[in-house]
Write a protein that holds these residues in place. Sequence first.
Motif, PDB file in Angstrom:
ATOM      1  N   THR A 214       0.859  -1.184   0.000  1.00 38.72           N
ATOM      2  CA  THR A 214       0.000   0.000   0.000  1.00 38.72           C
ATOM      3  C   THR A 214       0.893   1.230   0.000  1.00 38.72           C
ATOM      4  OG1 THR A 214      -1.823   1.120   1.138  1.00 38.72           O
ATOM      5  CG2 THR A 214      -0.134   0.135   2.527  1.00 38.72           C
ATOM      6  N   THR A 215       0.307   2.383  -0.266  1.00 36.61           N
ATOM      7  CA  THR A 215       1.021   3.656  -0.159  1.00 36.61           C
ATOM      8  C   THR A 215       0.609   4.330   1.135  1.00 36.61           C
ATOM      9  OG1 THR A 215       1.176   3.962  -2.544  1.00 36.61           O
ATOM     10  CG2 THR A 215       1.422   5.914  -1.180  1.00 36.61           C
ATOM     11  N   ARG A 216       1.594   4.700   1.943  1.00 34.81           N
ATOM     12  CA  ARG A 216       1.314   5.406   3.193  1.00 34.81           C
ATOM     13  C   ARG A 216       1.668   6.867   3.005  1.00 34.81           C
ATOM     14  NH1 ARG A 216       3.102   3.409   8.976  1.00 34.81           N
ATOM     15  NH2 ARG A 216       1.067   3.971   9.725  1.00 34.81           N
ATOM     16  N   PHE A 217       0.679   7.725   3.082  1.00 34.90           N
ATOM     17  CA  PHE A 217       0.935   9.148   2.920  1.00 34.90           C
ATOM     18  C   PHE A 217       1.455   9.721   4.241  1.00 34.90           C
ATOM     19  CE2 PHE A 217      -2.147   8.090  -0.336  1.00 34.90           C
ATOM     20  CZ  PHE A 217      -1.555   8.671  -1.454  1.00 34.90           C
ATOM     21  N   MET A 218       2.515  10.487   4.129  1.00 36.76           N
ATOM     22  CA  MET A 218       3.150  11.063   5.309  1.00 36.76           C
ATOM     23  C   MET A 218       2.657  12.491   5.521  1.00 36.76           C
ATOM     24  SD  MET A 218       4.919   8.535   6.344  1.00 36.76           S
ATOM     25  CE  MET A 218       5.930   9.286   7.640  1.00 36.76           C
ATOM     26  N   SER A 219       2.905  12.997   6.716  1.00 39.16           N
ATOM     27  CA  SER A 219       2.482  14.358   7.042  1.00 39.16           C
ATOM     28  C   SER A 219       3.399  14.949   8.094  1.00 39.16           C
ATOM     29  CB  SER A 219       1.038  14.345   7.563  1.00 39.16           C
ATOM     30  OG  SER A 219       0.962  13.592   8.760  1.00 39.16           O
ATOM     31  N   LEU A 220       3.416  16.275   8.137  1.00 36.96           N
ATOM     32  CA  LEU A 220       4.045  16.992   9.242  1.00 36.96           C
ATOM     33  C   LEU A 220       2.936  17.529  10.126  1.00 36.96           C
ATOM     34  CD1 LEU A 220       6.913  19.091   7.608  1.00 36.96           C
ATOM     35  CD2 LEU A 220       7.039  16.847   8.657  1.00 36.96           C
TER      36      LEU A 220
ATOM     37  N   HIS B 117      14.491  26.309  11.302  1.00 39.27           N
ATOM     38  CA  HIS B 117      14.361  27.167  12.486  1.00 39.27           C
ATOM     39  C   HIS B 117      13.377  26.575  13.500  1.00 39.27           C
ATOM     40  CE1 HIS B 117      16.558  30.018  10.059  1.00 39.27           C
ATOM     41  NE2 HIS B 117      15.617  29.968   9.123  1.00 39.27           N
ATOM     42  N   HIS B 118      13.059  25.287  13.326  1.00 31.04           N
ATOM     43  CA  HIS B 118      12.120  24.631  14.239  1.00 31.04           C
ATOM     44  C   HIS B 118      12.752  23.387  14.852  1.00 31.04           C
ATOM     45  CE1 HIS B 118       8.293  26.805  13.546  1.00 31.04           C
ATOM     46  NE2 HIS B 118       8.888  27.143  12.419  1.00 31.04           N
ATOM     47  N   ASN B 119      12.188  22.980  15.992  1.00 32.82           N
ATOM     48  CA  ASN B 119      12.593  21.723  16.607  1.00 32.82           C
ATOM     49  C   ASN B 119      11.824  20.593  15.933  1.00 32.82           C
ATOM     50  OD1 ASN B 119      14.193  20.360  18.600  1.00 32.82           O
ATOM     51  ND2 ASN B 119      12.306  19.920  19.706  1.00 32.82           N
ATOM     52  N   CYS B 120      12.532  19.687  15.259  1.00 33.33           N
ATOM     53  CA  CYS B 120      11.891  18.602  14.510  1.00 33.33           C
ATOM     54  C   CYS B 120      12.041  17.292  15.272  1.00 33.33           C
ATOM     55  CB  CYS B 120      12.499  18.492  13.114  1.00 33.33           C
ATOM     56  SG  CYS B 120      12.165  19.957  12.098  1.00 33.33           S
ATOM     57  N   LEU B 121      10.936  16.602  15.450  1.00 33.04           N
ATOM     58  CA  LEU B 121      10.905  15.341  16.197  1.00 33.04           C
ATOM     59  C   LEU B 121      11.137  14.214  15.206  1.00 33.04           C
ATOM     60  CD1 LEU B 121       7.711  16.218  18.264  1.00 33.04           C
ATOM     61  CD2 LEU B 121      10.099  16.802  18.780  1.00 33.04           C
ATOM     62  N   MET B 122      12.289  13.551  15.320  1.00 31.75           N
ATOM     63  CA  MET B 122      12.760  12.665  14.255  1.00 31.75           C
ATOM     64  C   MET B 122      12.568  11.196  14.580  1.00 31.75           C
ATOM     65  SD  MET B 122      16.245  14.693  13.255  1.00 31.75           S
ATOM     66  CE  MET B 122      16.632  15.062  14.970  1.00 31.75           C
ATOM     67  N   ALA B 123      12.325  10.438  13.523  1.00 33.07           N
ATOM     68  CA  ALA B 123      12.216   8.986  13.638  1.00 33.07           C
ATOM     69  C   ALA B 123      13.480   8.358  13.070  1.00 33.07           C
ATOM     70  CB  ALA B 123      10.970   8.489  12.915  1.00 33.07           C
TER      71      ALA B 123
ATOM     72  N   ILE C  82       7.056   9.570  19.514  1.00 33.61           N
ATOM     73  CA  ILE C  82       7.114  10.852  18.802  1.00 33.61           C
ATOM     74  C   ILE C  82       5.809  11.624  18.993  1.00 33.61           C
ATOM     75  CG2 ILE C  82       7.260  11.899  16.507  1.00 33.61           C
ATOM     76  CD1 ILE C  82       9.165   9.660  15.728  1.00 33.61           C
ATOM     77  N   LEU C  83       4.688  10.901  18.945  1.00 39.80           N
ATOM     78  CA  LEU C  83       3.391  11.550  19.180  1.00 39.80           C
ATOM     79  C   LEU C  83       3.327  12.203  20.556  1.00 39.80           C
ATOM     80  CD1 LEU C  83       0.522   9.296  17.753  1.00 39.80           C
ATOM     81  CD2 LEU C  83       0.870  11.740  17.347  1.00 39.80           C
TER      82      LEU C  83
ATOM     83  N   HIS D 184       7.048  14.149  11.961  1.00 38.51           N
ATOM     84  CA  HIS D 184       6.855  13.597  10.613  1.00 38.51           C
ATOM     85  C   HIS D 184       6.281  12.191  10.789  1.00 38.51           C
ATOM     86  CE1 HIS D 184       8.667  12.287   6.523  1.00 38.51           C
ATOM     87  NE2 HIS D 184       7.555  12.952   6.329  1.00 38.51           N
ATOM     88  N   LEU D 185       4.961  12.041  10.553  1.00 36.01           N
ATOM     89  CA  LEU D 185       4.283  10.790  10.843  1.00 36.01           C
ATOM     90  C   LEU D 185       3.294  10.443   9.735  1.00 36.01           C
ATOM     91  CD1 LEU D 185       3.562  11.521  14.603  1.00 36.01           C
ATOM     92  CD2 LEU D 185       5.146   9.773  13.763  1.00 36.01           C
ATOM     93  N   ALA D 186       2.899   9.173   9.686  1.00 31.59           N
ATOM     94  CA  ALA D 186       1.941   8.727   8.679  1.00 31.59           C
ATOM     95  C   ALA D 186       0.568   9.367   8.941  1.00 31.59           C
ATOM     96  CB  ALA D 186       1.815   7.209   8.712  1.00 31.59           C
ATOM     97  N   LYS D 187      -0.107   9.749   7.848  1.00 33.20           N
ATOM     98  CA  LYS D 187      -1.409  10.412   7.978  1.00 33.20           C
ATOM     99  C   LYS D 187      -2.445   9.528   8.654  1.00 33.20           C
ATOM    100  CE  LYS D 187      -1.743  14.207   4.746  1.00 33.20           C
ATOM    101  NZ  LYS D 187      -2.615  14.891   3.759  1.00 33.20           N
TER     102      LYS D 187
END
Length: 286
Positions: free
Chosen positions: A157-163, A184-190, A220-221, A232-235
């Motif tokens: 399947t295709t998993r659409f990602m989102s910020l 310029h932002h704090n990014c929560l990384m996987a 991350i959530l 940056h997580l799956a929709k």
Amino acid sequence: MWQGLEEFIQVVEQGSFTNAAKIMDVSTSHISRQINQLEKRLGTILIKRTTRKISLTDAGRQYFISLKNIRQELIEATDHLQGTQQVPKGLIRLTGAGDFVADQVAPILAQFMKKYPEVEIEINFSGRNVNLIEEGFDLAIRFGRMQDSSLIARPLTTRFMSLVATPDYLEQHGIPKVPEDLLHHNCLMAITNRWRFNINDEIKEIKVHGNWRSNHAGAILQACFSDLGIAHLAKDLVQKYIDNKQLVYVLDDYQVSDNATWLVYPRKDLIPHRVRLLIDFLLAHF
């Protein structure tokens, strides 16, 4: 008796020790060692080796033809036996990481076991890229772009990602307007700190930074809910939190749509019948 035979066949079919090693997912030295031992046992040279290419001796050519015929008969005999088995049985080992495997794949595996109760399922939730052959796994669930590999990869399947971020975080730190604003932002990384975007119909990577990294989407959530940064997580994972206003999409127009989820397994002529059944079952459901 059987040691080195498949290595020999693969070297001939692939045209080199290196290509055979890639197909079998082993080292070139392993291939060379197996064939050397095979030639010793047979008391004859099968392959002439030069720095640029390989070629078969007369004995090697005849042996290769005989082995190909034997292998085909073995495949046909196995297929016949497996086809006559009314109830598949035995262990299937599967590896994959993330909530997708737990929430969407595991229920389908449970349905499969209801249909075939004598099959055993073992799921390994490892975040690393497991070597299926060396570690004895039948199948893997993997995400994103597949690299060149000796494995067979079938799209599930295709998993659409989102910020996403909380309204409070965005009110305090501002809303990114373009992907470069993420610097310029704090990014929560996987898994990776290189996030991909569609910018003017071209896929570009932005190297992000942040003080929270985890290979578990739930962790991350939780960091995101605590207003720590942009995740940056799956929709399909975050949509319910978007709907109830806990989270907000960020830079959604720039998201790429090629993040496929793959069913991956080794290239083998003799895949057990129970594994073939599960492959077909998963593909049908997705």
